[in-house]
Write an enzyme that holds these catalytic residues in place. Structure first.
Site, PDB file in Angstrom:
ATOM      1  N   GLN A  81       0.522  -0.968  -0.029  1.00  0.00           N
ATOM      2  CA  GLN A  81      -0.168  -0.189   0.032  1.00  0.00           C
ATOM      3  C   GLN A  81       1.073   1.370   0.267  1.00  0.00           C
ATOM      4  O   GLN A  81       1.582   1.759   0.963  1.00  0.00           O
ATOM      5  CB  GLN A  81      -0.776   0.235   1.667  1.00  0.00           C
ATOM      6  N   GLN A 101       0.408   4.530  -1.245  1.00  0.00           N
ATOM      7  CA  GLN A 101      -0.167   6.040  -1.153  1.00  0.00           C
ATOM      8  C   GLN A 101      -0.314   5.688   0.477  1.00  0.00           C
ATOM      9  O   GLN A 101      -0.360   5.335   1.357  1.00  0.00           O
ATOM     10  CB  GLN A 101      -1.720   5.623  -1.755  1.00  0.00           C
ATOM     11  N   PRO A 160      -5.752  -2.257   4.636  1.00  0.00           N
ATOM     12  CA  PRO A 160      -6.548  -1.029   5.598  1.00  0.00           C
ATOM     13  C   PRO A 160      -7.231  -0.405   5.190  1.00  0.00           C
ATOM     14  O   PRO A 160      -7.021   0.382   5.983  1.00  0.00           O
ATOM     15  CB  PRO A 160      -4.785  -0.851   5.890  1.00  0.00           C
ATOM     16  N   GLY A 165     -10.101   0.879   2.381  1.00  0.00           N
ATOM     17  CA  GLY A 165     -11.706   0.308   1.222  1.00  0.00           C
ATOM     18  C   GLY A 165     -10.966  -0.917  -0.207  1.00  0.00           C
ATOM     19  O   GLY A 165     -12.006  -1.424  -0.160  1.00  0.00           O
ATOM     20  N   GLY A 166     -10.993   0.385  -0.789  1.00  0.00           N
ATOM     21  CA  GLY A 166     -10.149   0.948  -1.954  1.00  0.00           C
ATOM     22  C   GLY A 166      -8.994   1.259  -2.060  1.00  0.00           C
ATOM     23  O   GLY A 166      -8.127   2.106  -1.762  1.00  0.00           O
ATOM     24  N   MET A 167      -7.608   0.862  -2.751  1.00  0.00           N
ATOM     25  CA  MET A 167      -6.648   1.820  -3.692  1.00  0.00           C
ATOM     26  C   MET A 167      -6.647   1.673  -5.382  1.00  0.00           C
ATOM     27  O   MET A 167      -7.209   0.323  -5.988  1.00  0.00           O
ATOM     28  CB  MET A 167      -5.898   1.047  -2.628  1.00  0.00           C
ATOM     29  N   GLU A 168      -6.914   2.489  -5.779  1.00  0.00           N
ATOM     30  CA  GLU A 168      -6.785   2.659  -7.068  1.00  0.00           C
ATOM     31  C   GLU A 168      -5.894   2.603  -7.444  1.00  0.00           C
ATOM     32  O   GLU A 168      -5.097   2.926  -8.714  1.00  0.00           O
ATOM     33  CB  GLU A 168      -7.134   4.421  -7.542  1.00  0.00           C
ATOM     34  N   HIS A 221     -15.307   4.118  -7.303  1.00  0.00           N
ATOM     35  CA  HIS A 221     -14.991   5.220  -6.506  1.00  0.00           C
ATOM     36  C   HIS A 221     -13.133   5.039  -6.957  1.00  0.00           C
ATOM     37  O   HIS A 221     -12.588   5.689  -7.775  1.00  0.00           O
ATOM     38  CB  HIS A 221     -14.899   5.210  -5.178  1.00  0.00           C
ATOM     39  N   GLU A 222     -13.120   3.815  -6.925  1.00  0.00           N
ATOM     40  CA  GLU A 222     -11.273   3.134  -7.364  1.00  0.00           C
ATOM     41  C   GLU A 222     -11.027   3.080  -9.200  1.00  0.00           C
ATOM     42  O   GLU A 222     -10.450   4.150  -9.882  1.00  0.00           O
ATOM     43  CB  GLU A 222     -11.176   2.066  -7.081  1.00  0.00           C
ATOM     44  N   HIS A 247     -11.062   6.956  -9.544  1.00  0.00           N
ATOM     45  CA  HIS A 247      -9.851   7.520  -9.612  1.00  0.00           C
ATOM     46  C   HIS A 247      -8.816   7.455 -11.032  1.00  0.00           C
ATOM     47  O   HIS A 247      -8.194   7.460 -11.356  1.00  0.00           O
ATOM     48  CB  HIS A 247      -8.904   6.557  -9.136  1.00  0.00           C
ATOM     49  N   GLU A 291      -9.343  13.073  -3.907  1.00  0.00           N
ATOM     50  CA  GLU A 291     -10.137  12.270  -3.973  1.00  0.00           C
ATOM     51  C   GLU A 291     -11.619  13.658  -3.276  1.00  0.00           C
ATOM     52  O   GLU A 291     -12.854  12.691  -4.164  1.00  0.00           O
ATOM     53  CB  GLU A 291      -9.938  11.805  -2.024  1.00  0.00           C
ATOM     54  N   ASP A 324      -0.644  11.877   5.553  1.00  0.00           N
ATOM     55  CA  ASP A 324      -1.990  10.767   6.176  1.00  0.00           C
ATOM     56  C   ASP A 324      -2.643  11.643   7.688  1.00  0.00           C
ATOM     57  O   ASP A 324      -4.328  11.707   7.525  1.00  0.00           O
ATOM     58  CB  ASP A 324      -1.729   9.462   6.818  1.00  0.00           C
ATOM     59  N   TYR A 367     -12.845  14.069   0.648  1.00  0.00           N
ATOM     60  CA  TYR A 367     -13.890  13.717  -0.485  1.00  0.00           C
ATOM     61  C   TYR A 367     -15.104  13.932   0.199  1.00  0.00           C
ATOM     62  O   TYR A 367     -15.237  14.665  -1.461  1.00  0.00           O
ATOM     63  CB  TYR A 367     -14.029  12.255   0.761  1.00  0.00           C
ATOM     64  N   ARG A 373      -9.446  -3.345   8.073  1.00  0.00           N
ATOM     65  CA  ARG A 373      -9.866  -2.150   7.677  1.00  0.00           C
ATOM     66  C   ARG A 373      -9.548  -0.403   8.788  1.00  0.00           C
ATOM     67  O   ARG A 373     -10.215  -0.684   9.485  1.00  0.00           O
ATOM     68  CB  ARG A 373     -11.062  -1.860   7.280  1.00  0.00           C
ATOM     69  N   LYS A 419     -10.737   2.110   9.066  1.00  0.00           N
ATOM     70  CA  LYS A 419     -11.883   3.117   8.786  1.00  0.00           C
ATOM     71  C   LYS A 419     -12.774   2.917   9.732  1.00  0.00           C
ATOM     72  O   LYS A 419     -13.702   3.215  10.882  1.00  0.00           O
ATOM     73  CB  LYS A 419     -12.232   3.172   7.617  1.00  0.00           C
TER      74      LYS A 419
HETATM   75  N1  BES Z   1      -7.293   6.341  -2.221  1.00  0.00           N
HETATM   76  C1  BES Z   1      -7.725   5.878  -1.313  1.00  0.00           C
HETATM   77  C2  BES Z   1      -7.129   5.560  -0.846  1.00  0.00           C
HETATM   78  C3  BES Z   1      -6.215   5.841   0.127  1.00  0.00           C
HETATM   79  C4  BES Z   1      -5.990   7.831   0.277  1.00  0.00           C
HETATM   80  C5  BES Z   1      -4.997   5.879   1.190  1.00  0.00           C
HETATM   81  C6  BES Z   1      -4.762   8.542   0.972  1.00  0.00           C
HETATM   82  C7  BES Z   1      -4.032   6.206   1.336  1.00  0.00           C
HETATM   83  C8  BES Z   1      -4.172   7.928   1.359  1.00  0.00           C
HETATM   84  C9  BES Z   1      -8.922   5.754  -2.096  1.00  0.00           C
HETATM   85  O1  BES Z   1      -9.185   5.843  -3.505  1.00  0.00           O
HETATM   86  C10 BES Z   1     -10.223   5.369  -0.999  1.00  0.00           C
HETATM   87  O2  BES Z   1     -10.946   6.680  -1.230  1.00  0.00           O
HETATM   88  N2  BES Z   1     -10.458   5.042  -0.157  1.00  0.00           N
HETATM   89  C11 BES Z   1     -11.828   4.823   0.705  1.00  0.00           C
HETATM   90  C12 BES Z   1     -13.051   4.938  -0.466  1.00  0.00           C
HETATM   91  C13 BES Z   1     -14.238   5.375  -0.631  1.00  0.00           C
HETATM   92  C14 BES Z   1     -14.646   4.729  -1.715  1.00  0.00           C
HETATM   93  C15 BES Z   1     -14.035   6.512   0.021  1.00  0.00           C
HETATM   94  C16 BES Z   1     -11.711   4.318   1.323  1.00  0.00           C
HETATM   95  O3  BES Z   1     -10.607   2.995   1.730  1.00  0.00           O
HETATM   96  O4  BES Z   1     -12.535   3.831   2.364  1.00  0.00           O
HETATM   97 ZN    ZN Z   2      -9.930   7.676  -3.336  1.00  0.00          ZN
END
Ligand code: BES
Ligand code: ZN
Length: 626
Positions: A161, A163, A288, A290-293, A317-318, A321, A340, A397, A405, A578, A580
């Protein structure tokens, strides 16, 4: 625009890494790299154009071991190449394919989270720099899973991971989103495992465990990605499909079956998908995010696999991106809202195209509620409630929140309402095309809006409060307030419940995950225990297999001291990594004096199964005064 200037001292003499001013606002496509406070790299003189990685994946000692060859362009006769590294062991540096060693030095870290600058001596004419190195077992980007932590329980698993600033923990590079390079990689692992990257990917295991990858489009370092595990592939159509462990592949293929329709909807909105294939990799539950693009291969948490396709907005979402972020990239982490916020807006447009307005309105309402809550928590004068944040002196971070967002999305929605959807869509399409494969910073974006959108419609200008939206904290008064007729029905049922109607008599017919989330999130935290028991017995919430519903329920019952949920919370925290979910759950538990010992005990057991990103956040929380 001038960014900060900071000096770096090293053995070859003292240099000052200077920032570069951007070109005139009229020439939008020629934005030079800005100096990024989160990178030591001297990108004003030397840039990486291509990367060749050759790595062996060593599960026994949790190391990636091999070489990174950087194809550089030195346009300022620089005598040094400064790279970002963190916790890397550098064994040797050579140049232009020769065996003679080059001098290099790892300098002290300016901040722990930035890692150490690797300073390499350059000779005139150098174009290839090869670094022989290995990673540390605790590399911040990497999680090494034991077989027990996978669905199959037989094979180990590795994923990265990168980013925001973790690529430097597994590849020595210019770890800044302001520059981009193409890459090739050769990954050696064992033949019973499949290796995947953010690049062209295999669909089957190779008999010798050797895999080759190519990424033909230039990408920033934070999109470098690698995963290795017992994985299978299932196509959706000719250009998209899903990878997962064999135990998950069926469920994953069912859940994400609308992916090709999402791609078609996205292309119809903002132009062709530029990355060739779009595949999804479903990771083990410790992922860690939800998703990573990651380009060509979105990494996704299995916690969105519910069996009813109700959390697939994550894929929208992904996928979005692929335009906002991967094609037009935030120049620095202060500009992260350009990634975002745009993506969240775009995500909802895809969801609306596929599932209709009512569905998108529910998502919008949930996002808006999150925005109001976070705005309330941070306070409207807090500088972190600006879109243009300042994280120069922090780990990026730490400044990232729902603001990027949801305030970002609200801002774009406001522009959509002010200029009309057709004009706004034309603007966005042109924006993505004009700056494709370039980085964008907030000031230039603001100028671009003025030039492209506002200039021809001067009357609207005074109504949109452009500067206030982007540079001021708080929420401007013209923030669109979404309305969801579906949620008004939920509000009525919630009110009835609060006033005493038994759970079994509520009208929940046809409720989706989002109806439930709306119902639970706005329930008062001081509901009497019998009411919680009634809800739980009627709708089996403590044991909900839907991670979002379970999480919303736990956040309600922890302050309510509803003990029957505790064992389910424990199971959840041991299974899911995760951030979040995990971080707010520990925070809620630690707020309750009666639950602190429980939280500490569960964390002790769960921590070895979390990714460094997750345990770093929980460690911080646990060390705070309670
Ligand atoms: N690129 C982000 C994840 C991210 C942001 C990782 C900043 C590290 C630093 C990814 O696209 C994202 O926003 N994921 C969200 C999903 C979402 C649907 C809002 C997540 O992981 O919760
Ligand atoms: Zn995102």
């Amino acid at each position: 625009m001038w960014k900060r200037i900071f000096p770096v001292l090293f053995s070859f003499g003292a240099v000052v890494i200077c920032s570069v001013s951007c070109t005139s606002s009229k020439n939008f496509t020629e934005i030079h790299p800005v100096q990024d406070a989160h990178s030591y790299a001297n990108t004003d003189s030397v840039v990486i154009r291509h990367l060749t990685l050759k790595l062996t994946v060593n599960f026994e000692n949790r190391q990636l071991d091999g070489t990174a060859t950087l194809h550089i362009e030195n346009f300022n006769q620089a005598r040094t190449l400064i790279l970002d590294t963190k916790d890397l062991t550098i064994k040797k540096v050579t140049a232009n394919g020769h065996t003679a060693k080059r001098s290099f030095k790892l300098m002290p870290a300016r901040k722990v989270y930035l890692g150490q600058p690797l300073v390499i001596h350059l000779n005139p004419g150098d174009s290839l720099i090869t670094i022989t190195y290995h990673t540390a077992p605790e590399a911040g980007a990497l999680q090494w899973l034991t077989p027990r932590q996978t669905a199959g329980k037989k094979h180990p698993f590795l994923f990265s991971q990168s980013q925001a600033i973790l690529a430097r923990t597994w590849v020595p590079c210019q770890d800044t989103p302001s520059i981009r390079f193409t890459y090739q990689a050769e990954i050696q692992t064992s033949p019973d495992l499949l290796a995947l990257m953010s690049a062209s990917n295999p669909t089957e295991k190779s008999p010798d465990g050797l895999y080759h990858f190519t990424m033909e489009q230039p990408i920033p370092s934070y999109l470098l990605a690698l995963a290795v595990g017992d994985l299978e592939y299932r196509p959706f159509d000719a250009r998209s499909g899903v990878y997962a462990e064999p135990e998950m592949i069926e469920k994953a293929a069912y859940e994400f079956t609308d992916t090709p329709r999402m791609m078609a909807a996205a292309e119809k909105l903002y132009g062709p998908y530029r990355w060739g294939r779009y595949d999804i990799l479903v990771l083990p539950p410790s992922f860690p995010f939800g998703g990573m693009e990651n380009p060509r291969l979105t990494f996704a948490t299995p916690t969105v696999i519910t069996g009813d396709r109700s959390l697939v907005s994550l894929i929208a979402h992904e996928l979005a991106h692929s335009w906002s972020g991967n094609l037009v990239t935030n120049a620095t982490w202060n500009d992260v809202w350009l990634n975002e916020g745009f993506t969240t807006y775009f995500e909802l447009r895809i969801m609306e195209a596929l599932y209709g307005r009512e569905y998108a309105e529910m998502l919008e309402q949930i996002g808006y509620q999150d925005l109001k809550r976070v705005m309330g928590e941070l306070g409207p004068d807090n500088p972190d409630t600006r879109l243009a944040i300042d994280v120069d002196d922090r780990n990026p971070d730490d400044g990232l929140s729902t603001i990027a967002y949801e305030k970002g999305r609200s801002f774009l929605k406001m522009l959509e309402l002010a200029f009309g959807r057709p004009a706004f869509d034309d603007f966005l399409k042109k924006y993505f095309n004009t700056f494709a494969f370039h980085s964008m910073d907030t000031d230039h974006f603001t100028e671009y809006v003025r030039e492209e959108l506002v200039r021809h419609r001067r009357r609207v200008e005074s109504r949109i409060h452009l500067r206030e939206w982007i540079y001021e904290p708080g929420l401007p008064e013209n923030c669109p307030v979404p309305d969801s007729p579906e949620f008004r029905k939920v509000d009525a049922q919630r009110a009835a419940f609060i006033h005493g109607r038994p759970a079994g008599e509520l009208n929940v017919k046809g409720w989706t995950t989002h109806h439930w989330l709306h119902f639970l999130r706005a329930l008062p935290k001081n509901l009497p225990r019998e009411r919680l028991i009634d809800l739980d017995n009627t709708f089996t919430l403590s044991a909900s297999p839907n991670s979002e519903i379970a999480f919303a329920w736990y956040q309600l019952v922890i302050p309510g001291h509803y003990k029957p949920a505790l064992q389910h919370i424990r199971t959840f925290l041991l299974h899911v990594g995760r951030a979040k979910f995990v971080v707010p759950l520990y925070a809620s538990l630690m707020k309750e004096k009666a639950y602190r010992a429980f939280a500490r005990k569960v964390y002790e057991e769960a921590r070895p199964g979390y990714h460094p990103v997750t345990y770093a956040a929980v460690d911080k929380l646990m060390s705070e005064k309670h």
